[in-house]
Scaffold this motif. Structure first.
Motif, mmCIF file in Angstrom:
data_model
loop_
_atom_site.group_PDB
_atom_site.id
_atom_site.type_symbol
_atom_site.label_atom_id
_atom_site.label_comp_id
_atom_site.label_asym_id
_atom_site.label_seq_id
_atom_site.Cartn_x
_atom_site.Cartn_y
_atom_site.Cartn_z
ATOM 1 N N GLN A 204 -10.162 16.937 70.799
ATOM 2 C CA GLN A 204 -10.407 18.355 70.584
ATOM 3 C C GLN A 204 -11.343 18.562 69.391
ATOM 4 N N THR A 210 -10.802 18.035 60.447
ATOM 5 C CA THR A 210 -9.542 18.500 59.867
ATOM 6 C C THR A 210 -8.923 17.422 58.998
ATOM 7 N N GLN A 243 -9.605 27.151 63.286
ATOM 8 C CA GLN A 243 -9.190 27.525 64.637
ATOM 9 C C GLN A 243 -7.801 26.996 64.965
ATOM 10 N N ASP A 244 -7.386 25.948 64.273
ATOM 11 C CA ASP A 244 -6.062 25.368 64.521
ATOM 12 C C ASP A 244 -5.389 25.059 63.189
ATOM 13 N N GLN A 246 -2.349 25.091 62.395
ATOM 14 C CA GLN A 246 -1.112 24.321 62.520
ATOM 15 C C GLN A 246 -1.393 22.818 62.492
ATOM 16 N N LEU A 247 -2.519 22.403 63.056
ATOM 17 C CA LEU A 247 -2.890 20.986 63.003
ATOM 18 C C LEU A 247 -3.156 20.579 61.562
ATOM 19 N N THR A 311 -4.363 33.610 58.053
ATOM 20 C CA THR A 311 -4.430 32.185 57.714
ATOM 21 C C THR A 311 -4.873 31.981 56.276
#
Length: 325
Positions: A204, A210, A243-244, A246-247, A311
């Motif tokens: 992804q 990240t 965009q993520d 939580q990751l 966020t």
């Protein structure tokens, strides 16, 4: 593919190898376990071993039957999967007709039913009748994630082959065997369960980025508050990383957990192994309870974002909490 090439599942492999070695192959097996544990891969490897003419406890990979199998030219192997949301009666009836035909020159016939728990009641009852009258040259391999959803009468007529979640070590090895970079494989294997889930995670957008941001943020969060705020604003909120979130937080949780692993001497458990030197210099800057507090702050931040808090605001509050200990 040989069974050795399927990662993990040593108990399942041992049971299947014994059947091949002793000549006591059951007429039906139920491969049960969570998604991503290699049920289908091991079913195919076992099927190849059944067709193999070498007579060993695994496929030789060289005989004509192995070569036919590996090239997808084995007419006596039948694969069945759900038609839509379920496996229907007509599919089982068609399978039974195919099984009744004379084989293509070998003594064995094998059929693999994926997501066997999705069989309709009529389909399951039809298969049950087939299992109640086993023919020595036919072997059924039923695959399921939910063994309790199978009819008890079917469960009683098959040999259970249990599958367990792969260990992070086995997952990492399987991913690296596919050519995935070691650091990415090591990180993904501690986050997701199963090879497919890890592979999807790595592929992804923003996964590698990240990880890099987490390393930077993990270092800055301890003593460089202003720099950490800038990192959140520039490299999280305004980039694909945001965009993520939580990751990012899941990886950050692993970062602080690595500090505890280092303190406890569990160096082989460290996820950010490429940062071992830095971790070694800073792991003792807080007590184990201090690092646990950091992890709790990360979990609280995750809850706030899931509750639709901005966020950026949630991450900035996290940095304040981390500074306070």
């Amino acid at each position: 593919m040989s069974m050795d090439q399927v990662p993990g599942q040593e108990k399942a492999k041992s049971m299947l190898r014994y059947a091949l070695r002793s000549g006591k192959v059951s007429h039906a097996y139920l491969f049960s376990g969570p998604r991503g544990t290699g049920r289908k891969a091991l079913a195919l490897a076992f099927a190849q071993a059944l067709f193999c003419t070498s007579g060993g406890e695994d496929a030789c990979g060289h005989c004509i039957e192995c070569r036919k199998f590996e090239h997808g030219n084995q007419p006596d192997l039948h694969l069945l999967e759900p038609d839509g949301a379920s496996i229907k009666l007509g599919q089982i009836q068609q399978l039974q007709r195919e099984m009744s035909y004379r084989n293509a020159g070998v003594q064995q016939k094998v059929y693999i039913v994926e997501q066997a728990e999705t069989m309709t009641l009529q389909a399951a009852n039809s298969l049950l009748k087939f299992l109640e009258e086993p023919q020595s040259e036919i072997v059924a391999l039923l695959l399921t994630e939910n063994v309790q959803a199978m009819l008890p009468t079917i469960r009683s007529r098959v040999q259970m082959i249990p599958f367990v979640p792969l260990s992070p070590k086995d997952l990492q090895a399987a991913l690296e065997a596919e050519g995935i970079a070691s650091m990415q494989a090591r990180t993904a294997s501690r986050i997701a369960s199963g090879v497919e889930a890890c592979r999807a995670l790595i592929q992804q957008n923003g996964f590698a980025e990240t990880r890099n941001v987490v390393i930077q943020l993990g270092k800055e969060s301890l003593s460089r508050f202003t720099a950490a705020i800038v990192t959140v604003q520039q490299q999280v909120v305004k980039s694909d990383v945001g965009q993520d979130p939580q990751l990012l937080l899941t990886m950050l949780l692993l970062w602080y957990k690595d500090m505890i692993h280092y303190q406890a001497g569990r160096l082989e458990e460290i996820v950010f192994i490429d940062q071992s030197e830095w971790i070694g210099k800073h792991a003792f800057s807080r007590t184990p309870d201090g690092w646990v507090n950091c992890m709790e702050h990360v979990l609280e931040c995750s809850k706030r974002i899931r509750a639709h808090v901005s966020t950026q605001l949630a991450l900035e509050q996290l940095l304040v909490n981390l500074q306070e200990g």
